[in-house]
Motif scaffolding. Structure first.
Motif, mmCIF file in Angstrom:
data_model
loop_
_atom_site.group_PDB
_atom_site.id
_atom_site.type_symbol
_atom_site.label_atom_id
_atom_site.label_comp_id
_atom_site.label_asym_id
_atom_site.label_seq_id
_atom_site.Cartn_x
_atom_site.Cartn_y
_atom_site.Cartn_z
ATOM 1 N N UNK A 102 -8.699 6.483 8.509
ATOM 2 C CA UNK A 102 -10.139 6.460 8.025
ATOM 3 C C UNK A 102 -10.041 5.494 7.021
ATOM 4 N N UNK A 103 -10.690 4.384 7.177
ATOM 5 C CA UNK A 103 -11.066 3.486 5.949
ATOM 6 C C UNK A 103 -12.602 3.530 5.238
ATOM 7 N N UNK A 104 -12.103 4.183 4.036
ATOM 8 C CA UNK A 104 -13.311 4.568 3.179
ATOM 9 C C UNK A 104 -13.414 3.784 2.053
ATOM 10 N N UNK A 105 -12.784 2.468 1.962
ATOM 11 C CA UNK A 105 -13.126 1.675 0.774
ATOM 12 C C UNK A 105 -14.335 1.218 0.567
ATOM 13 N N UNK A 106 -14.912 0.776 -0.500
ATOM 14 C CA UNK A 106 -16.179 -0.031 -0.635
ATOM 15 C C UNK A 106 -16.599 -1.183 0.299
ATOM 16 N N UNK A 107 -17.748 -1.056 0.637
ATOM 17 C CA UNK A 107 -18.285 -2.384 1.618
ATOM 18 C C UNK A 107 -17.421 -3.617 1.497
ATOM 19 N N UNK A 108 -17.654 -4.026 0.203
ATOM 20 C CA UNK A 108 -17.144 -5.486 -0.033
ATOM 21 C C UNK A 108 -15.440 -5.389 0.436
ATOM 22 N N UNK A 109 -14.896 -4.363 0.152
ATOM 23 C CA UNK A 109 -13.610 -4.465 0.386
ATOM 24 C C UNK A 109 -13.202 -4.408 2.036
ATOM 25 N N UNK A 110 -13.983 -3.908 2.654
ATOM 26 C CA UNK A 110 -13.662 -3.496 4.107
ATOM 27 C C UNK A 110 -13.132 -4.523 4.885
ATOM 28 N N UNK A 111 -13.668 -5.781 5.013
ATOM 29 C CA UNK A 111 -13.247 -6.667 5.805
ATOM 30 C C UNK A 111 -11.923 -7.336 5.525
ATOM 31 N N UNK A 112 -11.785 -7.278 4.260
ATOM 32 C CA UNK A 112 -10.239 -7.816 3.712
ATOM 33 C C UNK A 112 -9.124 -6.690 3.917
ATOM 34 N N UNK A 113 -9.413 -5.507 3.711
ATOM 35 C CA UNK A 113 -8.543 -4.613 3.838
ATOM 36 C C UNK A 113 -8.032 -4.339 5.566
ATOM 37 N N UNK A 114 -9.050 -4.276 6.390
ATOM 38 C CA UNK A 114 -8.755 -4.261 7.494
ATOM 39 C C UNK A 114 -7.884 -5.589 8.022
ATOM 40 N N UNK A 115 -8.513 -6.664 7.730
ATOM 41 C CA UNK A 115 -7.602 -8.061 7.852
ATOM 42 C C UNK A 115 -6.124 -7.605 7.631
ATOM 43 N N UNK A 116 -5.903 -7.428 6.480
ATOM 44 C CA UNK A 116 -4.823 -7.468 5.831
ATOM 45 C C UNK A 116 -3.839 -6.452 6.572
ATOM 46 N N UNK A 117 -4.326 -5.434 6.765
ATOM 47 C CA UNK A 117 -3.336 -4.438 7.496
ATOM 48 C C UNK A 117 -3.173 -4.942 8.931
ATOM 49 N N UNK A 171 -2.749 -8.040 10.074
ATOM 50 C CA UNK A 171 -2.048 -9.116 9.877
ATOM 51 C C UNK A 171 -0.696 -8.664 9.400
ATOM 52 N N UNK A 172 -0.524 -7.528 8.836
ATOM 53 C CA UNK A 172 0.833 -7.253 8.787
ATOM 54 C C UNK A 172 1.518 -6.486 9.899
ATOM 55 N N UNK A 173 0.908 -6.464 10.874
ATOM 56 C CA UNK A 173 1.405 -5.804 12.166
ATOM 57 C C UNK A 173 1.415 -4.438 12.218
ATOM 58 N N UNK A 174 0.538 -3.645 11.440
ATOM 59 C CA UNK A 174 0.933 -2.339 11.077
ATOM 60 C C UNK A 174 0.151 -1.478 11.732
ATOM 61 N N UNK A 214 -8.248 -5.515 18.313
ATOM 62 C CA UNK A 214 -7.373 -6.470 18.994
ATOM 63 C C UNK A 214 -5.855 -6.402 18.961
ATOM 64 N N UNK A 215 -5.539 -5.270 17.890
ATOM 65 C CA UNK A 215 -4.069 -4.979 17.732
ATOM 66 C C UNK A 215 -3.833 -3.554 18.704
ATOM 67 N N UNK A 216 -4.625 -3.228 19.229
ATOM 68 C CA UNK A 216 -4.351 -2.072 20.060
ATOM 69 C C UNK A 216 -4.973 -0.694 19.699
ATOM 70 N N UNK A 217 -5.806 -0.554 18.563
ATOM 71 C CA UNK A 217 -6.589 0.428 18.328
ATOM 72 C C UNK A 217 -7.799 0.675 18.836
ATOM 73 N N UNK A 218 -8.205 2.222 18.906
ATOM 74 C CA UNK A 218 -9.707 2.511 19.342
ATOM 75 C C UNK A 218 -10.469 2.472 17.960
ATOM 76 N N UNK A 219 -11.672 1.888 18.019
ATOM 77 C CA UNK A 219 -12.494 1.781 16.713
ATOM 78 C C UNK A 219 -13.924 2.577 16.885
ATOM 79 N N UNK A 220 -14.423 2.951 15.775
ATOM 80 C CA UNK A 220 -15.720 3.605 15.410
ATOM 81 C C UNK A 220 -16.239 3.351 14.268
ATOM 82 N N UNK A 221 -17.494 3.023 14.075
ATOM 83 C CA UNK A 221 -18.127 3.310 12.598
ATOM 84 C C UNK A 221 -18.912 4.491 12.787
#
Ligand SMILES: NC(=O)c1ccc[n+]([C@@H]2O[C@H](COP(=O)([O-])OP(=O)(O)OC[C@H]3O[C@@H](n4cnc5c(N)ncnc54)[C@H](OP(=O)(O)O)[C@@H]3O)[C@@H](O)[C@H]2O)c1
Length: 284
Positions: free
Chosen positions: A64-79, A81-84, A108-115
């Motif tokens: 569950x990614x529940x960071x504020x809207x402005x942090x969302x793009x960066x957090x997802x990108x960082x995780x 990129x860490x191959x996590x 793209x890293x193999x997860x299923x996603x939903x908003x």
């Protein structure tokens, strides 16, 4: 899909963590920014361990990614990129305005996603948790992911409603107007009543606003009442005169809201002559 990580242990993340825990999910990890947010989360959910977002994601089946809207793009990108991103893990975020595009790096890293956006207000985790049963959620996902996303929302005791990815911004604008603009207008109404010497405006506004908002939500323009809807141009003129004298800063809002009300009143059947009389007062 029972091992859950929460990234963003704020108002929403903590409430959802507690709700999933009650529903039989196992909250194994939490990743926050400040120490305090994660510590509060672990105090409420001792099964969770506090760690970096990438480590939390690695061991989870549901994130569950529940960071504020402005942090969302960066957090997802960082995780990502860490191959996590665990292959086959499921990811959802709770932002109203974003669809699933913001989760593309983990997809793209193999997860299923939903908003999955709860149309509810979470002033703090406990109030949010208490309000979850019966809350409507806007669910946006590819066809193949709608099933699990809807089950997840149902497990949170919510009611899932599918919203197309392309309509997400309009959907969110609707909620912003319905919630935040309504609160802004009610605050203005409160100031007017205080100006009229009413010491407890909520005594008047509480029941009136609740009923008006509920009627409008279900019936639209047909639920509109008041001087503009009736075409009582004289009353509108007197109110405007009073506002210009007593609270001039309210005049612009009164005019804008009355013009919108007039459009709705026409749709609801106000005759041309009465509508023209009100319009003349508003344009004067
Ligand atoms: N609150 C509501 O009524 C409501 C309703 C529906 C949907 N939502 C949506 O739910 C999401 C969360 O909102 P919220 O009200 O819960 O926000 P919030 O209370 O501000 O919580 C956000 C959490 O994310 C953490 N965070 C920020 N940047 C981070 C990062 N880079 N890595 C890890 N954690 C990070 C924050 O940590 P720190 O505290 O340490 O900064 C905080 O714990 C938003 O997308 C919002 O639009 C909110």
């Amino acid at each position: 899909m029972r091992r859950v990580a929460v990234i963003g242990p704020g108002r929403v993340g903590t409430a959802l963590g507690m709700a999933l825990d009650r529903a039989g999910y196992r909250i194994v990890a939490v990743a926050g920014r400040s120490r305090q947010g994660s510590d509060d989360f672990v105090r409420r959910l001792p099964s969770a361990r506090s760690m970096a977002a990438a480590d939390a994601a690695r061991g989870a089946e549901l994130v569950l990614v529940c960071v504020g809207d402005d942090a969302l793009v960066e957090v997802v990108r960082r995780v990502a990129a860490a191959d996590a991103v665990a292959e086959g893990s499921r990811w959802m975020h709770t932002s109203g305005g974003y669809g699933t595009d913001v989760l593309e790096p983990v997809r793209l890293a193999g997860a299923a996603v939903a908003a999955c956006h709860p149309a509810q207000t979470f002033p703090d985790p406990d109030t949010g948790l208490a309000a979850l049963p019966g809350t409507s959620w806007a669910v946006t996902a590819d066809e193949g992911d709608l099933g699990w996303a809807r089950v997840l929302v149902t497990d949170l005791r919510g009611s899932p409603v599918t919203v197309d990815a392309g309509s997400r911004t309009l959907y969110h604008a609707g909620l912003t107007v319905g919630s935040n603009a309504t609160a802004t207008v009610v605050t203005l109404a409160r100031d007017l009543l205080l100006g009229a010497g009413v010491t407890d405006p909520s005594q008047f506004l509480g029941p009136l606003v609740t009923t008006s908002a509920s009627n409008a939500a279900s019936r639209g323009a047909a639920a509109l009442t008041g001087p503009v809807r009736r075409g009582d141009a004289g009353t509108v003129a007197r109110q405007l005169d009073e506002l210009r004298t007593v609270l001039p800063e309210a005049v612009e809002a009164y005019l804008a809201l009355s013009r919108l009300a007039l459009r709705h009143a026409r749709r609801a059947g106000l005759g041309d002559e009465a509508a023209a009389a009100v319009a003349a007062v508003l344009d004067n």
